[in-house]
Write a protein that holds these residues in place. Sequence first.
Motif, PDB file in Angstrom:
ATOM      1  N   UNK A  86      -8.202  -0.190  10.968  1.00 30.79           N
ATOM      2  CA  UNK A  86      -7.617  -1.223  10.127  1.00 30.79           C
ATOM      3  C   UNK A  86      -6.947  -0.546   8.936  1.00 30.79           C
ATOM      4  N   UNK A  87      -5.873  -1.181   8.431  1.00 28.06           N
ATOM      5  CA  UNK A  87      -5.023  -0.582   7.413  1.00 28.06           C
ATOM      6  C   UNK A  87      -5.093  -1.422   6.142  1.00 28.06           C
ATOM      7  N   UNK A  88      -5.393  -0.774   5.030  1.00 26.60           N
ATOM      8  CA  UNK A  88      -5.426  -1.449   3.733  1.00 26.60           C
ATOM      9  C   UNK A  88      -4.530  -0.688   2.752  1.00 26.60           C
ATOM     10  N   UNK A  89      -4.318  -1.281   1.581  1.00 29.80           N
ATOM     11  CA  UNK A  89      -3.519  -0.612   0.555  1.00 29.80           C
ATOM     12  C   UNK A  89      -2.042  -0.582   0.867  1.00 29.80           C
ATOM     13  N   UNK A  90      -1.547  -1.593   1.597  1.00 34.78           N
ATOM     14  CA  UNK A  90      -0.111  -1.674   1.850  1.00 34.78           C
ATOM     15  C   UNK A  90       0.602  -2.129   0.576  1.00 34.78           C
ATOM     16  N   UNK A  91       1.908  -2.312   0.644  1.00 30.21           N
ATOM     17  CA  UNK A  91       2.659  -2.734  -0.538  1.00 30.21           C
ATOM     18  C   UNK A  91       2.101  -4.042  -1.099  1.00 30.21           C
ATOM     19  N   UNK A  92       2.289  -4.248  -2.393  1.00 32.99           N
ATOM     20  CA  UNK A  92       1.778  -5.454  -3.040  1.00 32.99           C
ATOM     21  C   UNK A  92       2.323  -6.703  -2.350  1.00 32.99           C
ATOM     22  N   UNK A  93       1.418  -7.637  -2.089  1.00 31.61           N
ATOM     23  CA  UNK A  93       1.804  -8.881  -1.432  1.00 31.61           C
ATOM     24  C   UNK A  93       1.655  -8.857   0.070  1.00 31.61           C
TER      25      UNK A  93
END
Length: 420
Positions: A86-93
Amino acid sequence: MPLQITGALEDPDLIGLPWDRPLADWPQHHLVDLPRGISRHVVRFARLSGKVYAIKEISERYARREYQLLWDLARLDAPSVEPVAYVTGREEGLDAALITRHLQFSLPYRAVMSGTLRPDTLTRLLDALAVLLVRLHLNGFYWGDCSLSNTLFRRDAGAFAAYLVDAETGEMHPMISEGQRLADIDVAHTNIFGEMLDLEAGGLLHPSVDPMETAEDIVNRYHRLWDEITQDEIIEEVDWHRVEQRIRRLNLLGFDVAEMMVRRKVGTGRLIVRPKVVDAGHHQRRLLRLTGLDVEENQARRLLNDLDGFRVAKGLRHEDEAIVAHRWLAEVFQPTVDALPPDLRAKLDPAQVFHEILDHRWYLSEEAGGDVGLAAAVKSYIENVLVYKPDEKAVLPDEPPEGLSDDAEASADDATEEPG
């Protein structure tokens, strides 16, 4: 918060995907087009190093939770899609993303249809869904959103095998409660009724299929299977053969009996028998042990039947089972699969092709009034059946597609049914 990918990161190229952009805006050269259905989340398929991954945009809390639940199911060998990361910390929003491995040869229930959903096909889908729900409940898993849409189906001889796709609403418990079981069934009833109405409105449901009866049918199928697997049986001491019959019925359903609890009913000559049933896969495990072939349950049953016929035909009744299985694999199964033209081998998985060839041989032999032989059946099957079948594997071209097909563009806002 910096970008973070958590999981069994088997392909480093996953890191290089455009995680700073919404999934709906990813360029087509990263994607591969596969059958689409309806989902409440944006889902796309990405192809990397010859493998296909399903990527779903979802909140960080649910991405983390679903990833863990899918791993729990994988450890229990429950039929579900395989989590990757799983991927976290993507661009804001932007939401987090859940990555699962695409289940080869699987189809969403709408893709199983051709024209309209025939009653016999629907029956096989419901049977597969009932078995899936029972298996999950035996493992202590509460689904919370059981439906045809949240399930993928693989052809399994003349039937289907079902796999959970969406675990977002699930809960894992040491043992599922009666209330949780009944709640799951109630949700399944509501969801399937809605799906049947949707198919009916789209002209995709056979006129003989009643949506409410279908929804009630899945409930009845589930309860019959659950009772067969879990209920106590009271027998006379002299009727022990009934226990054998019970074990055989469970084996035919694909379930193993790990042990039996037997106690005497007070004041009578009767016994109370309670089987301890373990997860489905009785025939799968036997075939895997003998041949190394890892296939679906009904396919395994069919292949084992052919193996047993081979034993009789070759006069090997008293030979060691492992030796017979090795000969059957080398003399029957593998030559049959190798006879398929390379460009047609991705149409169906090898076990399904072998099953269909056996069926084709039977029909040809009936017409001819005698056995036509396997070689003739293979040749006829390739020329008259296999060439007309659609590919059910994710067949990937050498170069990524430049764009979606017209059909895919028409439903580009729909997420695929994997992972749900």
